[in-house]
Motif scaffolding. Structure first.
Motif, PDB file in Angstrom:
ATOM      1  N   PHE A 169      23.887  59.776  -6.889  1.00 35.91           N
ATOM      2  CA  PHE A 169      24.205  60.772  -6.197  1.00 35.91           C
ATOM      3  C   PHE A 169      22.814  61.677  -5.909  1.00 35.91           C
ATOM      4  CE2 PHE A 169      28.649  59.918  -7.332  1.00 35.91           C
ATOM      5  CZ  PHE A 169      29.153  59.668  -6.160  1.00 35.91           C
ATOM      6  N   LEU A 170      21.617  61.093  -6.348  1.00 36.45           N
ATOM      7  CA  LEU A 170      20.333  61.799  -6.571  1.00 36.45           C
ATOM      8  C   LEU A 170      19.472  61.340  -5.206  1.00 36.45           C
ATOM      9  CD1 LEU A 170      19.744  61.934 -10.356  1.00 36.45           C
ATOM     10  CD2 LEU A 170      20.736  63.565  -8.765  1.00 36.45           C
ATOM     11  N   THR A 171      18.362  62.053  -5.341  1.00 37.25           N
ATOM     12  CA  THR A 171      17.470  61.688  -3.955  1.00 37.25           C
ATOM     13  C   THR A 171      16.225  60.696  -4.419  1.00 37.25           C
ATOM     14  OG1 THR A 171      16.194  63.629  -4.412  1.00 37.25           O
ATOM     15  CG2 THR A 171      17.968  63.536  -2.889  1.00 37.25           C
ATOM     16  N   TRP A 172      16.276  60.239  -5.773  1.00 37.49           N
ATOM     17  CA  TRP A 172      15.037  59.339  -6.043  1.00 37.49           C
ATOM     18  C   TRP A 172      15.487  58.005  -6.710  1.00 37.49           C
ATOM     19  CZ3 TRP A 172      15.455  58.727 -11.395  1.00 37.49           C
ATOM     20  CH2 TRP A 172      16.003  59.736 -12.320  1.00 37.49           C
ATOM     21  N   GLN A 173      15.217  56.943  -6.669  1.00 35.07           N
ATOM     22  CA  GLN A 173      15.467  55.513  -7.098  1.00 35.07           C
ATOM     23  C   GLN A 173      15.512  55.543  -8.586  1.00 35.07           C
ATOM     24  OE1 GLN A 173      17.411  53.281  -5.204  1.00 35.07           O
ATOM     25  NE2 GLN A 173      17.309  54.842  -3.626  1.00 35.07           N
ATOM     26  N   PRO A 174      16.259  54.643  -9.133  1.00 36.85           N
ATOM     27  CA  PRO A 174      16.119  54.478 -10.397  1.00 36.85           C
ATOM     28  C   PRO A 174      14.543  53.937 -10.785  1.00 36.85           C
ATOM     29  CG  PRO A 174      18.238  53.647  -9.765  1.00 36.85           C
ATOM     30  CD  PRO A 174      17.430  54.021  -8.587  1.00 36.85           C
ATOM     31  N   HIS A 175      14.060  54.248 -11.930  1.00 34.79           N
ATOM     32  CA  HIS A 175      12.564  53.777 -12.561  1.00 34.79           C
ATOM     33  C   HIS A 175      12.786  52.439 -12.826  1.00 34.79           C
ATOM     34  CE1 HIS A 175      10.849  58.190 -13.122  1.00 34.79           C
ATOM     35  NE2 HIS A 175      11.496  58.007 -11.956  1.00 34.79           N
ATOM     36  N   GLU A 176      11.990  51.259 -12.388  1.00 37.35           N
ATOM     37  CA  GLU A 176      12.015  50.118 -12.506  1.00 37.35           C
ATOM     38  C   GLU A 176      11.017  49.658 -13.886  1.00 37.35           C
ATOM     39  OE1 GLU A 176      10.998  47.967  -9.276  1.00 37.35           O
ATOM     40  OE2 GLU A 176      13.015  48.473  -8.254  1.00 37.35           O
ATOM     41  N   SER A 177      10.152  50.716 -14.234  1.00 37.91           N
ATOM     42  CA  SER A 177       9.202  50.279 -15.623  1.00 37.91           C
ATOM     43  C   SER A 177       8.774  51.717 -16.059  1.00 37.91           C
ATOM     44  CB  SER A 177       7.942  49.622 -14.861  1.00 37.91           C
ATOM     45  OG  SER A 177       7.224  50.213 -13.934  1.00 37.91           O
ATOM     46  N   ALA A 178       8.230  51.810 -17.070  1.00 39.51           N
ATOM     47  CA  ALA A 178       7.387  52.948 -17.584  1.00 39.51           C
ATOM     48  C   ALA A 178       6.528  53.343 -16.945  1.00 39.51           C
ATOM     49  CB  ALA A 178       7.190  52.376 -19.156  1.00 39.51           C
ATOM     50  N   GLU A 179       5.793  52.482 -16.341  1.00 36.70           N
ATOM     51  CA  GLU A 179       4.684  52.885 -15.413  1.00 36.70           C
ATOM     52  C   GLU A 179       4.860  53.944 -14.332  1.00 36.70           C
ATOM     53  OE1 GLU A 179       5.040  49.617 -16.255  1.00 36.70           O
ATOM     54  OE2 GLU A 179       3.499  49.319 -17.591  1.00 36.70           O
ATOM     55  N   VAL A 180       6.203  53.702 -13.708  1.00 36.09           N
ATOM     56  CA  VAL A 180       6.597  54.725 -12.650  1.00 36.09           C
ATOM     57  C   VAL A 180       7.017  56.045 -13.394  1.00 36.09           C
ATOM     58  CG1 VAL A 180       8.483  55.082 -11.043  1.00 36.09           C
ATOM     59  CG2 VAL A 180       7.662  52.760 -11.314  1.00 36.09           C
ATOM     60  N   THR A 181       7.675  56.069 -14.477  1.00 36.01           N
ATOM     61  CA  THR A 181       8.042  57.203 -15.125  1.00 36.01           C
ATOM     62  C   THR A 181       6.831  57.784 -15.513  1.00 36.01           C
ATOM     63  OG1 THR A 181      10.124  55.996 -15.997  1.00 36.01           O
ATOM     64  CG2 THR A 181       9.260  58.050 -17.108  1.00 36.01           C
ATOM     65  N   ALA A 182       5.986  57.126 -16.083  1.00 34.66           N
ATOM     66  CA  ALA A 182       4.549  57.984 -16.516  1.00 34.66           C
ATOM     67  C   ALA A 182       3.971  58.554 -15.416  1.00 34.66           C
ATOM     68  CB  ALA A 182       3.461  56.739 -17.152  1.00 34.66           C
ATOM     69  N   ARG A 183       3.839  57.782 -14.141  1.00 38.31           N
ATOM     70  CA  ARG A 183       3.086  58.331 -12.858  1.00 38.31           C
ATOM     71  C   ARG A 183       3.968  59.775 -12.378  1.00 38.31           C
ATOM     72  NH1 ARG A 183       2.624  52.892 -11.312  1.00 38.31           N
ATOM     73  NH2 ARG A 183       4.319  53.454  -9.565  1.00 38.31           N
ATOM     74  N   VAL A 184       5.233  59.666 -12.491  1.00 34.77           N
ATOM     75  CA  VAL A 184       5.963  60.851 -12.387  1.00 34.77           C
ATOM     76  C   VAL A 184       5.846  62.083 -13.285  1.00 34.77           C
ATOM     77  CG1 VAL A 184       8.458  61.706 -12.211  1.00 34.77           C
ATOM     78  CG2 VAL A 184       7.924  59.528 -11.280  1.00 34.77           C
ATOM     79  N   LEU A 185       5.566  61.651 -14.591  1.00 30.89           N
ATOM     80  CA  LEU A 185       5.586  62.686 -15.442  1.00 30.89           C
ATOM     81  C   LEU A 185       3.996  63.119 -15.468  1.00 30.89           C
ATOM     82  CD1 LEU A 185       7.177  61.191 -18.616  1.00 30.89           C
ATOM     83  CD2 LEU A 185       7.854  63.267 -17.585  1.00 30.89           C
ATOM     84  N   GLU A 186       3.145  62.478 -14.950  1.00 26.96           N
ATOM     85  CA  GLU A 186       1.617  62.990 -14.700  1.00 26.96           C
ATOM     86  C   GLU A 186       1.524  63.850 -13.641  1.00 26.96           C
ATOM     87  OE1 GLU A 186      -0.505  59.502 -14.384  1.00 26.96           O
ATOM     88  OE2 GLU A 186      -0.412  58.940 -16.515  1.00 26.96           O
ATOM     89  N   THR A 187       2.422  63.688 -12.616  1.00 28.92           N
ATOM     90  CA  THR A 187       2.503  64.761 -11.428  1.00 28.92           C
ATOM     91  C   THR A 187       3.147  65.959 -11.957  1.00 28.92           C
ATOM     92  OG1 THR A 187       2.601  62.580 -10.057  1.00 28.92           O
ATOM     93  CG2 THR A 187       3.413  64.865  -9.059  1.00 28.92           C
ATOM     94  N   TRP A 188       4.337  66.150 -12.624  1.00 28.24           N
ATOM     95  CA  TRP A 188       4.843  67.064 -13.132  1.00 28.24           C
ATOM     96  C   TRP A 188       4.006  67.881 -13.908  1.00 28.24           C
ATOM     97  CZ3 TRP A 188      10.266  64.585 -14.510  1.00 28.24           C
ATOM     98  CH2 TRP A 188      11.115  64.233 -13.465  1.00 28.24           C
ATOM     99  N   VAL A 189       3.258  67.310 -14.927  1.00 27.04           N
ATOM    100  CA  VAL A 189       2.468  68.032 -15.912  1.00 27.04           C
ATOM    101  C   VAL A 189       1.560  68.815 -15.183  1.00 27.04           C
ATOM    102  CG1 VAL A 189       0.902  67.867 -17.845  1.00 27.04           C
ATOM    103  CG2 VAL A 189       3.192  66.571 -17.803  1.00 27.04           C
ATOM    104  N   LYS A 190       0.882  68.344 -14.147  1.00 22.31           N
ATOM    105  CA  LYS A 190      -0.168  68.916 -13.418  1.00 22.31           C
ATOM    106  C   LYS A 190       0.248  70.371 -12.649  1.00 22.31           C
ATOM    107  CE  LYS A 190      -3.049  64.768 -12.504  1.00 22.31           C
ATOM    108  NZ  LYS A 190      -3.373  63.926 -11.492  1.00 22.31           N
ATOM    109  N   LYS A 191       1.580  70.214 -12.454  1.00 26.59           N
ATOM    110  CA  LYS A 191       2.218  71.295 -11.661  1.00 26.59           C
ATOM    111  C   LYS A 191       2.457  72.634 -12.731  1.00 26.59           C
ATOM    112  CE  LYS A 191       4.107  68.830  -8.136  1.00 26.59           C
ATOM    113  NZ  LYS A 191       5.252  68.099  -7.354  1.00 26.59           N
ATOM    114  N   TYR A 192       2.385  72.522 -13.965  1.00 31.08           N
ATOM    115  CA  TYR A 192       2.947  73.561 -14.707  1.00 31.08           C
ATOM    116  C   TYR A 192       2.027  74.773 -14.801  1.00 31.08           C
ATOM    117  CZ  TYR A 192       6.582  70.853 -16.726  1.00 31.08           C
ATOM    118  OH  TYR A 192       8.021  70.148 -16.916  1.00 31.08           O
ATOM    119  N   ASP A 193       0.824  74.730 -14.375  1.00 34.81           N
ATOM    120  CA  ASP A 193       0.228  75.933 -14.139  1.00 34.81           C
ATOM    121  C   ASP A 193       0.510  76.954 -13.081  1.00 34.81           C
ATOM    122  OD1 ASP A 193      -1.808  75.070 -16.118  1.00 34.81           O
ATOM    123  OD2 ASP A 193      -3.183  74.030 -14.905  1.00 34.81           O
ATOM    124  N   ASP A 194       1.463  76.340 -12.276  1.00 36.99           N
ATOM    125  CA  ASP A 194       2.034  77.054 -11.022  1.00 36.99           C
ATOM    126  C   ASP A 194       3.154  77.920 -11.479  1.00 36.99           C
ATOM    127  OD1 ASP A 194       3.087  78.113  -8.951  1.00 36.99           O
ATOM    128  OD2 ASP A 194       3.441  76.246  -7.842  1.00 36.99           O
TER     129      ASP A 194
END
Length: 343
Positions: free
Chosen positions: A40-65
């Motif tokens: 019931f979420l808006t994003w698809q299940p991650h198929e690999s660690a590479e996908v998860t890592a990319r998502v986390l990298e995007t989030w980490v860059k936003k923590y200065d906001d």
């Protein structure tokens, strides 16, 4: 609102903290790859660690906001993140925050989401200055609504065909809670707030300590506690707008804070107020960067009242550190307890 960013928040069982790239493996394993979690979420299940890592990298860059709020929900028992909770939207015009969350299937039914949501709500109302916190869920996922109701939110209505998730176009059932309602809801359990006014601190501590002669019967020592409280970190619990208990913290070293004094009126004993006070104080100490909390009391086996105090501190998780036989005189050997703050 006074945006704070994704500050660390600690509860009894959870550590809410910013994500790190090192969370890739547990995030993928514990929830992000599970289609039942993302149903019931808006994003698809991650198929690999590479996908998860990319998502986390995007989030980490936003923590200065400072207006970006996204916490990893770390289950203390295993020291791994098992889900996430975030403000998917904030609105400074209405002083509101919309919360979203998800949790790994292995941790469903344990009250983890409610514990995390309650902590985030408290953070937005008490520190960010929000007036409204809201959330929504797909009516086909009623357990999410149960979490919202458990945290004191009110059902506002269902927006038909109001959203899109992995099931397609969906209805959205909306819940919200206002700050005044939050304070009332907390009041049913005993509101705990940090007090900063020195006169209010000494007034509350005097009211409580003078009502507890079994523990604070020596006038000179009691008065010293009262006067010292004016300059210490001070937390008070209220019932029906009247002080029911308080707790003070004082710094004893660069890494250590001490529970200097604590008292709860006898008519409010065994109602959980002491634990609520300590949870608020511990969370504050953690956020301020301390590594340890210590507390002193009379060694077990000397007086019935202090045996109860010892058992209370042990129930909070304090561990025996050392006994100083003569610090308070031979009749009152001083037991020191310590607790790590998990940094």
């Amino acid at each position: 609102m006074n945006h704070q960013g994704t500050k660390m928040i600690e509860t009894e069982r959870l550590l809410l903290r910013p994500f790190q790239v090192e969370d890739t493996v547990p995030m993928l394993r514990n929830w992000a790859s599970d289609p039942e979690v993302t149903k019931f979420l808006t994003w698809q299940p991650h198929e690999s660690a590479e996908v998860t890592a990319r998502v986390l990298e995007t989030w980490v860059k936003k923590y200065d906001d400072p207006s970006f709020y996204l916490w990893a929900v770390e289950w203390k028992e295993i020291r791994q993140p098992v889900g996430s909770i975030s403000a998917v939207r904030t609105d400074d015009k209405t002083d509101s925050a919309t919360i979203g969350y998800c949790i790994g299937r292995g941790w469903w039914g344990k009250g983890i989401v409610a514990e995390a949501l309650q902590a985030v709500m408290s953070f937005f109302f008490e520190e960010v200055g929000a007036n409204c916190v809201n959330a929504c869920h797909d009516p086909q996922n009623p357990n999410s609504g149960k979490v919202m109701r458990k945290c004191g939110m009110t059902y506002e209505g269902t927006w038909r065909a109001g959203g899109v998730n992995n099931q397609g176009v969906c209805d959205e059932s909306w819940y919200s809670i206002l700050k005044k309602e939050y304070e009332s809801f907390r009041g049913q359990k005993g509101v705990v707030r940090q007090v900063t006014n020195p006169e209010e601190k000494t007034g509350i501590s005097r009211l409580i300590l003078e009502a507890l002669p079994e523990w604070f019967g020596i006038p000179e020592a009691r008065e010293e506690y009262i006067q010292d409280s004016a300059d210490q970190l001070f937390f008070a619990a209220f019932r029906d707008d009247s002080p029911a208990g308080f707790l003070c913290l004082k710094e004893t070293g660069r890494e250590t804070v001490e529970l200097a004094v604590m008292g709860v009126r006898k008519e409010y004993h065994r109602l959980g107020i002491g634990k609520e006070l300590f949870a608020a104080a511990k969370n504050c100490a953690f956020r301020k960067g301390y590594s340890f909390i210590q507390v002193k009391t009379v060694q077990m086996g000397r007086y019935e009242e202090y045996d109860q105090t010892n058992m209370f501190y042990q129930s909070l998780g304090f561990k025996e550190f050392e006994v100083f036989p003569s610090l308070w005189g031979e009749e009152n050997p001083c037991q020191i307890y310590v607790m790590g703050l998990g940094r």
